[in-house]
Motif scaffolding. Sequence first.
Motif, PDB file in Angstrom:
ATOM      1  N   THR A 142       7.455   4.338  -1.367  1.00 52.24           N
ATOM      2  CA  THR A 142       6.209   5.078  -1.161  1.00 52.24           C
ATOM      3  C   THR A 142       5.677   5.632  -2.476  1.00 52.24           C
ATOM      4  OG1 THR A 142       6.855   5.677   1.084  1.00 52.24           O
ATOM      5  CG2 THR A 142       5.165   7.036   0.041  1.00 52.24           C
ATOM      6  N   GLY A 143       6.593   5.976  -3.378  1.00 53.17           N
ATOM      7  CA  GLY A 143       6.175   6.595  -4.628  1.00 53.17           C
ATOM      8  C   GLY A 143       5.845   5.645  -5.750  1.00 53.17           C
ATOM      9  N   ILE A 144       6.144   4.353  -5.610  1.00 49.55           N
ATOM     10  CA  ILE A 144       5.962   3.482  -6.759  1.00 49.55           C
ATOM     11  C   ILE A 144       4.725   2.599  -6.650  1.00 49.55           C
ATOM     12  CG2 ILE A 144       8.432   3.467  -7.207  1.00 49.55           C
ATOM     13  CD1 ILE A 144       8.575   0.646  -6.168  1.00 49.55           C
ATOM     14  N   GLY A 145       3.987   2.704  -5.560  1.00 47.76           N
ATOM     15  CA  GLY A 145       2.727   1.978  -5.495  1.00 47.76           C
ATOM     16  C   GLY A 145       2.757   0.806  -4.545  1.00 47.76           C
ATOM     17  N   PRO A 146       1.768  -0.073  -4.589  1.00 50.10           N
ATOM     18  CA  PRO A 146       1.664  -1.186  -3.653  1.00 50.10           C
ATOM     19  C   PRO A 146       2.896  -2.089  -3.684  1.00 50.10           C
ATOM     20  CG  PRO A 146      -0.375  -0.920  -4.869  1.00 50.10           C
ATOM     21  CD  PRO A 146       0.625  -0.021  -5.515  1.00 50.10           C
ATOM     22  N   ILE A 147       3.240  -2.615  -2.516  1.00 50.44           N
ATOM     23  CA  ILE A 147       4.406  -3.465  -2.351  1.00 50.44           C
ATOM     24  C   ILE A 147       3.977  -4.805  -1.762  1.00 50.44           C
ATOM     25  CG2 ILE A 147       6.662  -3.722  -1.232  1.00 50.44           C
ATOM     26  CD1 ILE A 147       6.534  -1.442  -3.259  1.00 50.44           C
ATOM     27  N   ALA A 148       4.554  -5.881  -2.281  1.00 46.56           N
ATOM     28  CA  ALA A 148       4.473  -7.192  -1.642  1.00 46.56           C
ATOM     29  C   ALA A 148       5.902  -7.602  -1.317  1.00 46.56           C
ATOM     30  CB  ALA A 148       3.817  -8.213  -2.561  1.00 46.56           C
ATOM     31  N   THR A 149       6.141  -8.111  -0.127  1.00 47.26           N
ATOM     32  CA  THR A 149       7.492  -8.481   0.266  1.00 47.26           C
ATOM     33  C   THR A 149       7.507  -9.824   0.963  1.00 47.26           C
ATOM     34  OG1 THR A 149       9.400  -7.894   1.643  1.00 47.26           O
ATOM     35  CG2 THR A 149       7.247  -7.103   2.376  1.00 47.26           C
ATOM     36  N   TYR A 150       8.571 -10.578   0.704  1.00 49.35           N
ATOM     37  CA  TYR A 150       8.705 -11.873   1.369  1.00 49.35           C
ATOM     38  C   TYR A 150       9.156 -11.725   2.813  1.00 49.35           C
ATOM     39  CZ  TYR A 150      13.815 -12.876   1.679  1.00 49.35           C
ATOM     40  OH  TYR A 150      15.154 -12.924   2.036  1.00 49.35           O
ATOM     41  N   SER A 151       9.570 -10.516   3.192  1.00 45.14           N
ATOM     42  CA  SER A 151      10.093 -10.254   4.526  1.00 45.14           C
ATOM     43  C   SER A 151       8.992  -9.760   5.458  1.00 45.14           C
ATOM     44  CB  SER A 151      11.205  -9.195   4.456  1.00 45.14           C
ATOM     45  OG  SER A 151      11.509  -8.699   5.742  1.00 45.14           O
ATOM     46  N   ALA A 152       8.709 -10.538   6.493  1.00 37.83           N
ATOM     47  CA  ALA A 152       7.687 -10.125   7.463  1.00 37.83           C
ATOM     48  C   ALA A 152       8.114  -8.863   8.201  1.00 37.83           C
ATOM     49  CB  ALA A 152       7.425 -11.258   8.452  1.00 37.83           C
ATOM     50  N   ARG A 153       9.392  -8.744   8.501  1.00 39.11           N
ATOM     51  CA  ARG A 153       9.880  -7.548   9.206  1.00 39.11           C
ATOM     52  C   ARG A 153       9.751  -6.309   8.337  1.00 39.11           C
ATOM     53  NH1 ARG A 153      15.535 -10.040  11.622  1.00 39.11           N
ATOM     54  NH2 ARG A 153      14.594 -11.675  12.919  1.00 39.11           N
ATOM     55  N   ASP A 154      10.120  -6.430   7.071  1.00 35.60           N
ATOM     56  CA  ASP A 154       9.982  -5.286   6.173  1.00 35.60           C
ATOM     57  C   ASP A 154       8.521  -4.887   6.020  1.00 35.60           C
ATOM     58  OD1 ASP A 154      12.669  -5.022   5.789  1.00 35.60           O
ATOM     59  OD2 ASP A 154      12.691  -5.769   3.729  1.00 35.60           O
ATOM     60  N   HIS A 155       7.647  -5.876   5.930  1.00 32.99           N
ATOM     61  CA  HIS A 155       6.221  -5.563   5.817  1.00 32.99           C
ATOM     62  C   HIS A 155       5.748  -4.742   7.014  1.00 32.99           C
ATOM     63  CE1 HIS A 155       1.925  -5.804   5.559  1.00 32.99           C
ATOM     64  NE2 HIS A 155       1.857  -6.578   6.631  1.00 32.99           N
ATOM     65  N   GLU A 156       6.146  -5.135   8.202  1.00 33.05           N
ATOM     66  CA  GLU A 156       5.753  -4.380   9.397  1.00 33.05           C
ATOM     67  C   GLU A 156       6.290  -2.958   9.339  1.00 33.05           C
ATOM     68  OE1 GLU A 156       7.101  -6.586  12.740  1.00 33.05           O
ATOM     69  OE2 GLU A 156       5.691  -8.251  12.451  1.00 33.05           O
ATOM     70  N   ALA A 157       7.537  -2.809   8.905  1.00 33.19           N
ATOM     71  CA  ALA A 157       8.131  -1.469   8.801  1.00 33.19           C
ATOM     72  C   ALA A 157       7.429  -0.644   7.727  1.00 33.19           C
ATOM     73  CB  ALA A 157       9.624  -1.585   8.495  1.00 33.19           C
ATOM     74  N   PHE A 158       7.122  -1.254   6.601  1.00 32.86           N
ATOM     75  CA  PHE A 158       6.430  -0.546   5.521  1.00 32.86           C
ATOM     76  C   PHE A 158       5.048  -0.082   5.986  1.00 32.86           C
ATOM     77  CE2 PHE A 158       8.765  -3.286   2.122  1.00 32.86           C
ATOM     78  CZ  PHE A 158       9.936  -2.600   2.383  1.00 32.86           C
ATOM     79  N   ALA A 159       4.328  -0.980   6.634  1.00 35.22           N
ATOM     80  CA  ALA A 159       2.982  -0.631   7.101  1.00 35.22           C
ATOM     81  C   ALA A 159       3.041   0.500   8.113  1.00 35.22           C
ATOM     82  CB  ALA A 159       2.306  -1.864   7.697  1.00 35.22           C
ATOM     83  N   SER A 160       4.032   0.472   9.000  1.00 36.34           N
ATOM     84  CA  SER A 160       4.176   1.542   9.990  1.00 36.34           C
ATOM     85  C   SER A 160       4.486   2.878   9.338  1.00 36.34           C
ATOM     86  CB  SER A 160       5.289   1.191  10.989  1.00 36.34           C
ATOM     87  OG  SER A 160       4.956   0.032  11.737  1.00 36.34           O
ATOM     88  N   ALA A 161       5.175   2.819   8.181  1.00 33.20           N
ATOM     89  CA  ALA A 161       5.513   4.045   7.452  1.00 33.20           C
ATOM     90  C   ALA A 161       4.386   4.507   6.537  1.00 33.20           C
ATOM     91  CB  ALA A 161       6.780   3.823   6.636  1.00 33.20           C
ATOM     92  N   GLY A 162       3.269   3.781   6.542  1.00 26.75           N
ATOM     93  CA  GLY A 162       2.119   4.179   5.743  1.00 26.75           C
ATOM     94  C   GLY A 162       2.108   3.653   4.330  1.00 26.75           C
ATOM     95  N   LEU A 163       3.003   2.706   3.976  1.00 17.70           N
ATOM     96  CA  LEU A 163       2.999   2.142   2.632  1.00 17.70           C
ATOM     97  C   LEU A 163       1.855   1.148   2.472  1.00 17.70           C
ATOM     98  CD1 LEU A 163       6.004   3.205   2.854  1.00 17.70           C
ATOM     99  CD2 LEU A 163       6.608   1.339   1.313  1.00 17.70           C
ATOM    100  N   ASP A 164       1.400   1.018   1.242  1.00 19.09           N
ATOM    101  CA  ASP A 164       0.429  -0.012   0.887  1.00 19.09           C
ATOM    102  C   ASP A 164       1.212  -1.309   0.716  1.00 19.09           C
ATOM    103  OD1 ASP A 164      -1.480  -1.654  -0.147  1.00 19.09           O
ATOM    104  OD2 ASP A 164      -2.062  -0.350  -1.796  1.00 19.09           O
ATOM    105  N   SER A 165       1.287  -2.120   1.774  1.00 14.56           N
ATOM    106  CA  SER A 165       2.169  -3.279   1.795  1.00 14.56           C
ATOM    107  C   SER A 165       1.416  -4.531   2.196  1.00 14.56           C
ATOM    108  CB  SER A 165       3.327  -3.035   2.780  1.00 14.56           C
ATOM    109  OG  SER A 165       4.122  -4.178   2.947  1.00 14.56           O
ATOM    110  N   ARG A 166       1.898  -5.662   1.703  1.00 19.71           N
ATOM    111  CA  ARG A 166       1.390  -6.950   2.137  1.00 19.71           C
ATOM    112  C   ARG A 166       2.559  -7.925   2.231  1.00 19.71           C
ATOM    113  NH1 ARG A 166      -0.098  -4.391  -1.347  1.00 19.71           N
ATOM    114  NH2 ARG A 166      -2.358  -4.514  -1.138  1.00 19.71           N
ATOM    115  N   HIS A 167       2.491  -8.816   3.222  1.00 19.18           N
ATOM    116  CA  HIS A 167       3.512  -9.851   3.365  1.00 19.18           C
ATOM    117  C   HIS A 167       3.148 -11.012   2.460  1.00 19.18           C
ATOM    118  CE1 HIS A 167       5.297 -13.385   5.795  1.00 19.18           C
ATOM    119  NE2 HIS A 167       6.241 -12.867   5.029  1.00 19.18           N
TER     120      HIS A 167
END
Length: 340
Positions: free
Chosen positions: A124-149
């Motif tokens: 959350t503190g280090i900025g936008p995230i891109a992840t190869y994991s679709a599950r992690d992306h869903e969890a990140f988005a639910s937690a309010g992170l700036d995320s993309r799969h």
Amino acid sequence: MLRVLLVSPGFHGYHSAISAALSARGHDVATHVYDDHGGLMGRAAFQVRHQLPHKLGAGSLRRLGREETERAASVVEDARPEAVLVVKGDTLGPQFWESLAGLPRVTWLYDELRRTRYSVDVLTGIGPIATYSARDHEAFASAGLDSRHLPLAYDHRLVPSPTGARTHRVSFVGARYPVRARALTHLHDHGVPVVAYGRDWSKHPVDRLRTWRIGAPSIPAERDVSRATAYDVMASSAATLNLHGDQDGFTMRTFEASGVGAVQLVDRTDIEPLYEPGAEVLTFSSQDELLELCRRVALEGSDADGIRVAARRRTLAEHTFDHRVAVLEGAWDTPRQSTS
């Protein structure tokens, strides 16, 4: 055009592919490989100072993390980038992330969160995230992170150049995990001409020492190969295996095997958004299904040429590093959050 700093591990030289993709889009790219230990002597010193004490339970890797962090932060200061792309970066501490304050940046993860040293709070503190994991992306988005799969990719600039006729062997290039060992052993025991590449499989005494083991699997195996040679191996094989196991993201091999025009046998039936099963890749969900595919393709050659052509065409159209970098660029335009 921006001055872009790419901060990446040395893992199989993928930073070169990412840098080339950024350059192709007009950016001036500098690369810092944060876990580069400086050639043969440097790697030997790394084993003595860090890995050996850690293996023996006499120390931790915290000192290594501090050293890597200090070097990376110094590079940021010297490079004065206008944007930063961090690949993984989970061993880098707060000093590094603080050095990026105010800079557009994005972090691309090629592992599941549980396999890194990150937590959701840290991300959350280090900025936008891109992840190869679709599950992690869903969890990140639910937690309010700036995320993309963002799936991984194929380096289309590293062109395979296999020599000689195509073999009848089924190849596997990668680390040895239990699920992979079981699959290859099953094929070998049933007469499939399978061969594995990598230090974890190799019977060479140097590789046994490097991987802290005495024995070696019974299946035919070769030593580590470069990424370029791995491309050649896959392209020249009758078929090549892509074995995931406990991963929800798709490995780099998913795109590389198809990109070089190999017949990919993959243990993921959920691959359809990326490739069409039966037409571009062949999927299986059990060892018996895998055995049947090997007999059909590797031993009989059924459907192979059509799959090779279709897989490569799809990869070049949708799944190169150039395609992925275009998505990462968009993250630089999003509002920055404060560092932690």
